[in-house]
Design a protein around this motif. Structure first.
Motif, PDB file in Angstrom:
ATOM      1  N   LEU A  48       0.842  -1.185   0.000  1.00 55.25           N
ATOM      2  CA  LEU A  48       0.000   0.000   0.000  1.00 55.25           C
ATOM      3  C   LEU A  48       0.884   1.244   0.000  1.00 55.25           C
ATOM      4  O   LEU A  48       2.074   1.179   0.327  1.00 55.25           O
ATOM      5  N   ASP A  49       0.267   2.376  -0.327  1.00 54.40           N
ATOM      6  CA  ASP A  49       0.967   3.658  -0.302  1.00 54.40           C
ATOM      7  C   ASP A  49       0.072   4.651   0.436  1.00 54.40           C
ATOM      8  O   ASP A  49      -0.409   5.626  -0.142  1.00 54.40           O
ATOM      9  N   CYS A  50      -0.145   4.401   1.722  1.00 51.31           N
ATOM     10  CA  CYS A  50      -1.116   5.170   2.502  1.00 51.31           C
ATOM     11  C   CYS A  50      -0.704   6.633   2.618  1.00 51.31           C
ATOM     12  O   CYS A  50       0.471   6.943   2.844  1.00 51.31           O
ATOM     13  N   ILE A  51      -1.676   7.500   2.495  1.00 51.96           N
ATOM     14  CA  ILE A  51      -1.396   8.931   2.506  1.00 51.96           C
ATOM     15  C   ILE A  51      -0.866   9.407   3.856  1.00 51.96           C
ATOM     16  O   ILE A  51      -0.195  10.438   3.934  1.00 51.96           O
ATOM     17  N   TYR A  52      -1.146   8.668   4.932  1.00 53.28           N
ATOM     18  CA  TYR A  52      -0.744   9.091   6.264  1.00 53.28           C
ATOM     19  C   TYR A  52       0.530   8.410   6.770  1.00 53.28           C
ATOM     20  O   TYR A  52       0.953   8.660   7.908  1.00 53.28           O
ATOM     21  N   CYS A  53       1.167   7.578   5.977  1.00 51.98           N
ATOM     22  CA  CYS A  53       2.268   6.743   6.462  1.00 51.98           C
ATOM     23  C   CYS A  53       3.431   7.585   6.984  1.00 51.98           C
ATOM     24  O   CYS A  53       3.932   8.476   6.298  1.00 51.98           O
ATOM     25  N   GLN A  54       3.877   7.264   8.190  1.00 55.15           N
ATOM     26  CA  GLN A  54       4.991   7.980   8.804  1.00 55.15           C
ATOM     27  C   GLN A  54       6.338   7.620   8.183  1.00 55.15           C
ATOM     28  O   GLN A  54       7.339   8.306   8.424  1.00 55.15           O
ATOM     29  N   LEU A  55       6.370   6.570   7.362  1.00 62.14           N
ATOM     30  CA  LEU A  55       7.618   6.149   6.720  1.00 62.14           C
ATOM     31  C   LEU A  55       7.814   6.796   5.355  1.00 62.14           C
ATOM     32  O   LEU A  55       8.818   6.543   4.699  1.00 62.14           O
ATOM     33  N   GLY A  56       6.871   7.620   4.941  1.00 63.20           N
ATOM     34  CA  GLY A  56       6.991   8.252   3.640  1.00 63.20           C
ATOM     35  C   GLY A  56       6.338   7.416   2.553  1.00 63.20           C
ATOM     36  O   GLY A  56       5.746   6.367   2.808  1.00 63.20           O
ATOM     37  N   PRO A  57       6.434   7.866   1.306  1.00 62.14           N
ATOM     38  CA  PRO A  57       5.756   7.175   0.200  1.00 62.14           C
ATOM     39  C   PRO A  57       6.373   5.821  -0.125  1.00 62.14           C
ATOM     40  O   PRO A  57       7.564   5.589   0.120  1.00 62.14           O
ATOM     41  N   THR A  58       5.551   4.925  -0.659  1.00 61.59           N
ATOM     42  CA  THR A  58       6.031   3.642  -1.174  1.00 61.59           C
ATOM     43  C   THR A  58       6.428   3.845  -2.629  1.00 61.59           C
ATOM     44  O   THR A  58       5.585   4.157  -3.470  1.00 61.59           O
ATOM     45  N   LYS A  59       7.700   3.696  -2.912  1.00 63.76           N
ATOM     46  CA  LYS A  59       8.172   3.968  -4.269  1.00 63.76           C
ATOM     47  C   LYS A  59       7.676   2.932  -5.264  1.00 63.76           C
ATOM     48  O   LYS A  59       7.389   3.242  -6.423  1.00 63.76           O
ATOM     49  N   GLU A 308      25.181  16.483  13.382  1.00 68.55           N
ATOM     50  CA  GLU A 308      25.794  15.586  12.386  1.00 68.55           C
ATOM     51  C   GLU A 308      24.895  15.399  11.165  1.00 68.55           C
ATOM     52  O   GLU A 308      25.239  14.643  10.255  1.00 68.55           O
ATOM     53  N   GLU A 309      23.722  16.061  11.178  1.00 67.81           N
ATOM     54  CA  GLU A 309      22.760  15.990  10.075  1.00 67.81           C
ATOM     55  C   GLU A 309      22.291  14.561   9.801  1.00 67.81           C
ATOM     56  O   GLU A 309      22.006  14.182   8.678  1.00 67.81           O
ATOM     57  N   LYS A 310      22.194  13.775  10.892  1.00 64.53           N
ATOM     58  CA  LYS A 310      21.654  12.416  10.772  1.00 64.53           C
ATOM     59  C   LYS A 310      20.139  12.408  10.915  1.00 64.53           C
ATOM     60  O   LYS A 310      19.467  11.508  10.413  1.00 64.53           O
ATOM     61  N   ILE A 311      19.604  13.404  11.636  1.00 65.03           N
ATOM     62  CA  ILE A 311      18.167  13.494  11.846  1.00 65.03           C
ATOM     63  C   ILE A 311      17.704  14.913  11.543  1.00 65.03           C
ATOM     64  O   ILE A 311      18.515  15.836  11.441  1.00 65.03           O
ATOM     65  N   VAL A 312      16.388  15.063  11.419  1.00 64.19           N
ATOM     66  CA  VAL A 312      15.789  16.388  11.236  1.00 64.19           C
ATOM     67  C   VAL A 312      14.662  16.542  12.242  1.00 64.19           C
ATOM     68  O   VAL A 312      14.096  15.559  12.728  1.00 64.19           O
ATOM     69  N   ALA A 313      14.346  17.780  12.557  1.00 63.87           N
ATOM     70  CA  ALA A 313      13.225  18.095  13.448  1.00 63.87           C
ATOM     71  C   ALA A 313      12.117  18.724  12.623  1.00 63.87           C
ATOM     72  O   ALA A 313      12.369  19.601  11.792  1.00 63.87           O
ATOM     73  N   ARG A 314      10.896  18.241  12.842  1.00 64.31           N
ATOM     74  CA  ARG A 314       9.742  18.766  12.129  1.00 64.31           C
ATOM     75  C   ARG A 314       8.624  19.061  13.109  1.00 64.31           C
ATOM     76  O   ARG A 314       8.403  18.290  14.047  1.00 64.31           O
ATOM     77  N   LYS A 315       7.930  20.167  12.898  1.00 66.48           N
ATOM     78  CA  LYS A 315       6.772  20.482  13.727  1.00 66.48           C
ATOM     79  C   LYS A 315       5.545  19.794  13.149  1.00 66.48           C
ATOM     80  O   LYS A 315       5.295  19.864  11.950  1.00 66.48           O
ATOM     81  N   VAL A 324      14.841  10.322  11.176  1.00 64.27           N
ATOM     82  CA  VAL A 324      16.096  10.129  10.461  1.00 64.27           C
ATOM     83  C   VAL A 324      15.983  10.702   9.048  1.00 64.27           C
ATOM     84  O   VAL A 324      14.970  10.525   8.375  1.00 64.27           O
ATOM     85  N   LYS A 325      17.023  11.379   8.616  1.00 61.72           N
ATOM     86  CA  LYS A 325      17.056  11.887   7.245  1.00 61.72           C
ATOM     87  C   LYS A 325      17.186  10.718   6.278  1.00 61.72           C
ATOM     88  O   LYS A 325      17.913   9.757   6.536  1.00 61.72           O
ATOM     89  N   ARG A 326      16.471  10.779   5.191  1.00 59.47           N
ATOM     90  CA  ARG A 326      16.458   9.702   4.211  1.00 59.47           C
ATOM     91  C   ARG A 326      17.885   9.374   3.754  1.00 59.47           C
ATOM     92  O   ARG A 326      18.658  10.250   3.384  1.00 59.47           O
ATOM     93  N   GLY A 327      18.217   8.080   3.790  1.00 57.23           N
ATOM     94  CA  GLY A 327      19.516   7.626   3.313  1.00 57.23           C
ATOM     95  C   GLY A 327      20.637   7.714   4.316  1.00 57.23           C
ATOM     96  O   GLY A 327      21.774   7.337   4.016  1.00 57.23           O
ATOM     97  N   LYS A 328      20.358   8.193   5.546  1.00 60.17           N
ATOM     98  CA  LYS A 328      21.407   8.354   6.544  1.00 60.17           C
ATOM     99  C   LYS A 328      21.560   7.104   7.398  1.00 60.17           C
ATOM    100  O   LYS A 328      20.600   6.438   7.760  1.00 60.17           O
ATOM    101  N   ASN A 329      22.815   6.793   7.749  1.00 58.70           N
ATOM    102  CA  ASN A 329      23.147   5.737   8.703  1.00 58.70           C
ATOM    103  C   ASN A 329      23.962   6.329   9.826  1.00 58.70           C
ATOM    104  O   ASN A 329      24.602   7.384   9.664  1.00 58.70           O
TER     105      ASN A 329
END
Length: 330
Positions: A48-59, A308-315, A324-329
């Protein structure tokens, strides 16, 4: 002076890639208390590609089941985590997508049940419950939390965005059959999105579907974490309560967990927080309760990860959530 024995080379350390790849938490779950997450999928593997998914879109929507990983590695990670983690209420299959897409799920549940008395839960989007084999695999679980956000095809397509050939009637029938066969608890989750699926007419149809499925509980939820689509909004608390009344005595609104559980042993707070945020955005207060650390310790760790730009903060929803920022380890 004796020292605590170090893990053997065959047993991954709590902070090594081998363990953190499959295990996260325990996280403080609004429904399951302290939940030790078991993640058996590559990132965002879903049908599924749920509009509310906290993991982002399903590619790309997953179309079939696969093993993805060696069972032995997953089971070793679970074993190690249980040896080093206190006060776990549930072992929960969730994380990077839809757990039933892993074709080893049934065997993994049964093997975990052999190693511990902690109940096993599975969170599922319900799509594969139409498959008899999947229903049989889930039979070993203690609790299954399936989702049903729509009772009509039009709303199903709008909120969950499946392949267009997938019919909501088939999903509801799969849930009904699962209830007939399953001896454990079923808590049906309904995610309500403002101006999408919370209308009175649609709620009446959801009530009819829930009556057919006959779960032990109906848990109403709304959008509390940054969604896949930025326009998605939560329903108001009053609307959530109205929906609870409409859906009957089995229904309840899921509220945020507030009680801080006892701390867990941790070797590396940065790694522990990062691995929680890999699977779900969280506020600093949630992280305090999840990892058993003080507010100052969590603030310091978040400051390092932000620098270290590993994570981001969002309101979102009046609070600051970290992810976590996409693609970061780490």
């Amino acid at each position: 002076m004796s020292q605590k024995a170090r893990p053997s080379s065959s047993e991954p350390d709590f902070n090594t890639r081998g363990l953190s790849r499959f295990i996260y938490g325990p996280v403080l779950s609004r429904r399951l208390g302290r939940s030790l997450g078991v993640d058996i999928l590559p990132p965002k593997t879903c049908n599924l590609d749920c509009i509310y998914c906290q993991l982002g879109p399903t590619k790309k929507l997953a179309e079939s089941r696969h093993p993805y990983f060696r069972q032995e590695e997953i089971l070793q990670a679970v074993k190690t985590a249980l040896e080093r983690t206190a006060a776990v209420d549930f072992i929960t299959f969730s994380g990077s997508g839809e757990p039933t897409l892993n074709s080893h799920l049934g065997q993994l549940i049964r093997q975990i049940k052999k190693m511990t008395k902690i109940p096993v839960a599975v969170l599922t989007n319900s799509i594969l419950l139409a498959d008899k084999e999947v229903r049989q695999e889930l039979a070993a679980a203690d609790l299954v939390v399936p989702s049903l956000d729509a009772a009509t095809q039009a709303i199903f397509l709008k909120v969950n965005r499946p392949r267009e050939s997938l019919r909501i009637e088939k999903i509801i029938e799969g849930l009904r059959r699962f209830r007939e066969e399953f001896r454990g608890q079923i808590w049906l989750e309904i995610m309500l999105v403002k101006e999408v699926n919370e209308g009175a007419d649609h709620l009446e149809k959801l009530r009819a579907a829930a009556k057919l499925i006959n779960p032990d509980k109906i848990q109403l939820n709304t959008v509390v974490r940054p969604p896949s689509e930025p326009w998605v909004q939560p329903v108001e608390a009053s609307k959530l309560e109205e929906a609870v009344k409409l859906l009957g005595p089995k229904a309840e609104a899921v509220t945020e967990a507030r009680k801080k559980p006892p701390g867990i042993e941790k070797k590396d707070l940065l790694s522990l927080i990062f691995n929680v945020l890999r699977r779900r955005p969280a506020s600093s207060s949630e992280l305090e309760a999840t990892v058993g650390a003080s507010p100052a310790e969590v603030r310091q760790a978040l400051a390092v990860l932000l620098a270290e730009e590993k994570i981001v903060a969002r309101k979102h929803g009046g609070q600051v959530l970290y992810q976590v920022k996409r693609g970061k380890n780490l």
